[in-house]
Design a protein around this motif. Structure first.
Motif, mmCIF file in Angstrom:
data_model
loop_
_atom_site.group_PDB
_atom_site.id
_atom_site.type_symbol
_atom_site.label_atom_id
_atom_site.label_comp_id
_atom_site.label_asym_id
_atom_site.label_seq_id
_atom_site.Cartn_x
_atom_site.Cartn_y
_atom_site.Cartn_z
ATOM 1 N N PRO A 107 20.695 -4.968 12.234
ATOM 2 C CA PRO A 107 19.435 -4.813 12.962
ATOM 3 C C PRO A 107 19.061 -3.349 13.221
ATOM 4 N N GLU A 108 19.917 -2.421 12.892
ATOM 5 C CA GLU A 108 19.722 -1.018 13.238
ATOM 6 C C GLU A 108 18.971 -0.233 12.156
ATOM 7 N N TYR A 109 18.283 0.774 12.627
ATOM 8 C CA TYR A 109 17.613 1.725 11.739
ATOM 9 C C TYR A 109 18.655 2.419 10.851
ATOM 10 N N GLY A 110 18.300 2.627 9.594
ATOM 11 C CA GLY A 110 19.202 3.305 8.669
ATOM 12 C C GLY A 110 19.999 2.372 7.787
ATOM 13 N N SER A 111 19.912 1.055 8.042
ATOM 14 C CA SER A 111 20.645 0.096 7.183
ATOM 15 C C SER A 111 19.701 -0.574 6.185
ATOM 16 N N GLY A 155 6.139 13.824 4.998
ATOM 17 C CA GLY A 155 6.536 14.398 6.275
ATOM 18 C C GLY A 155 6.170 13.512 7.442
ATOM 19 N N LEU A 156 5.507 12.403 7.169
ATOM 20 C CA LEU A 156 5.138 11.477 8.249
ATOM 21 C C LEU A 156 6.364 10.763 8.810
ATOM 22 N N TRP A 157 7.453 10.711 8.027
ATOM 23 C CA TRP A 157 8.636 9.971 8.461
ATOM 24 C C TRP A 157 9.757 10.951 8.794
ATOM 25 N N SER A 158 10.449 10.664 9.870
ATOM 26 C CA SER A 158 11.502 11.572 10.340
ATOM 27 C C SER A 158 12.635 11.710 9.335
ATOM 28 N N SER A 159 12.882 10.644 8.560
ATOM 29 C CA SER A 159 13.958 10.698 7.556
ATOM 30 C C SER A 159 13.501 11.403 6.285
ATOM 31 N N GLY A 160 12.215 11.634 6.160
ATOM 32 C CA GLY A 160 11.673 12.278 4.963
ATOM 33 C C GLY A 160 11.258 11.293 3.895
ATOM 34 N N SER A 161 11.633 10.038 4.050
ATOM 35 C CA SER A 161 11.218 9.013 3.079
ATOM 36 C C SER A 161 10.955 7.688 3.811
ATOM 37 N N HIS A 162 10.202 6.843 3.141
ATOM 38 C CA HIS A 162 9.785 5.571 3.726
ATOM 39 C C HIS A 162 10.942 4.570 3.683
ATOM 40 N N THR A 163 11.307 4.027 4.844
ATOM 41 C CA THR A 163 12.451 3.105 4.909
ATOM 42 C C THR A 163 12.062 1.638 4.670
ATOM 43 N N GLY A 164 10.804 1.409 4.436
ATOM 44 C CA GLY A 164 10.346 0.050 4.154
ATOM 45 C C GLY A 164 9.166 0.087 3.206
ATOM 46 N N ILE A 165 8.328 -0.959 3.272
ATOM 47 C CA ILE A 165 7.071 -0.975 2.518
ATOM 48 C C ILE A 165 5.959 -1.319 3.488
ATOM 49 N N SER A 179 0.825 -1.224 0.000
ATOM 50 C CA SER A 179 0.000 0.000 0.000
ATOM 51 C C SER A 179 0.853 1.266 0.000
ATOM 52 N N THR A 180 2.096 1.183 0.490
ATOM 53 C CA THR A 180 3.018 2.328 0.461
ATOM 54 C C THR A 180 4.381 1.817 0.012
ATOM 55 N N ALA A 181 4.969 2.433 -0.996
ATOM 56 C CA ALA A 181 6.203 1.951 -1.608
ATOM 57 C C ALA A 181 7.434 2.332 -0.791
ATOM 58 N N TYR A 182 8.512 1.697 -1.126
ATOM 59 C CA TYR A 182 9.808 1.983 -0.506
ATOM 60 C C TYR A 182 10.311 3.355 -0.963
ATOM 61 N N GLN A 183 10.832 4.144 -0.025
ATOM 62 C CA GLN A 183 11.401 5.480 -0.240
ATOM 63 C C GLN A 183 10.364 6.508 -0.729
ATOM 64 N N ALA A 184 9.112 6.187 -0.460
ATOM 65 C CA ALA A 184 8.087 7.208 -0.747
ATOM 66 C C ALA A 184 8.348 8.416 0.138
#
Length: 258
Positions: free
Chosen positions: A239-243, A144-154, A136-141
């Motif tokens: 296991p960390e966020y950002g990888s 402003g809902l995400w702190s990184s500015g883009s979706h880190t998953g799907i 329903s939501t693509a990767y790197q969409a």
């Protein structure tokens, strides 16, 4: 003129002695099985008793002895052939039993090999984290809902309480609250990568537990930073966020149709 009875070693055998000798000869022939076929012709060739005044005695010539020897040899040969036939039959039975055992052993080995191969395929297989769903939501969409500015998953569409599955075999390294991800599970996969499942309504595994492909690990929900129920799925190199890496490409590389 007086007659004297013959005496000494040249005395003619009496009637009783000749009769006994004949009886002994007939008994000897009876044991060989030839008296019925041989005695009669031999007796027929002798002069009648009334012509000689003597009791006939059965005699065996060289030709008859040879026939007896031939019959004995034939009997021995038949016995040897019968023994050889029994030995051949026993050897054939043993070979058949050995062949049957070898075939059974081969069948067991083939079955075990097939079972190992099936288990290997099961453990290396990958599945979608939500059955019969869609992204329903693509990767790197961007949002402003995400702190990184883009979706880190799907995001997979899923109502709250939908079964969430491990996409492959691995070991749980995180199971609990994950901040913006709400309730989450992170699994170290067998290939060294990591998968993350977020916004769960409940968690069904614990840290250190091993999981298999398709095993239920949680239920989807709307915990953490969300606008509605769904499953957030990430593929990572640690296991960390950002990888994070592209989860669609990751699943497709393992044969999952997304």
């Amino acid at each position: 003129m007086a007659f004297t009875r013959a005496t000494g070693k040249h005395r003619r055998p009496g009637r009783l002695h000749r009769t006994t000798a004949r009886a002994a000869g007939v008994a000897a022939l009876a044991t060989t099985g030839v008296v019925g076929t041989l005695a009669a012709p031999a007796l027929a060739a002798e002069p009648a008793p009334e012509q000689t005044g003597l009791t006939p005695v059965v005699t065996i010539g060289d030709s008859i002895a040879e026939q007896i020897d031939a019959q004995a040899a034939a009997q021995r040969l038949a016995a040897e052939e019968a023994a050889a036939e029994r030995a051949a039959e026993e050897a054939a039975r043993e070979r058949a039993a050995e062949a049957a055992e070898k075939a059974a052993q081969q069948a067991r080995e083939d079955k075990e090999r097939a079972a190992r191969e099936a288990e290997r395929k099961r453990l290396t297989a990958y599945v979608a984290p939500i059955s019969a769903s869609y992204v329903s939501t693509a990767y790197q969409a961007s949002s402003g809902l995400w702190s990184s500015g883009s979706h880190t998953g799907i995001d997979f569409h899923a109502a709250s309480g939908t079964s969430v599955h491990a996409v492959g075999a691995g070991t749980v390294v995180e199971a609990g609250w994950g901040g913006a991800y709400g309730n989450q599970v992170v699994i170290k996969m067998h290939d060294g990568t990591y998968t993350q499942y977020g916004h769960l309504s409940s968690i069904g595994v614990s840290v250190g537990q091993t999981v298999t492909p398709g095993q239920q690990i949680a239920l989807s929900g709307a915990t953490g930073n969300v606008t509605g129920a769904h499953l957030h799925f990430e593929a990572r190199t640690s296991p960390e966020y950002g990888s994070d890496i592209d989860p669609v490409a990751y699943l497709r590389s393992h044969g999952v149709d997304v």
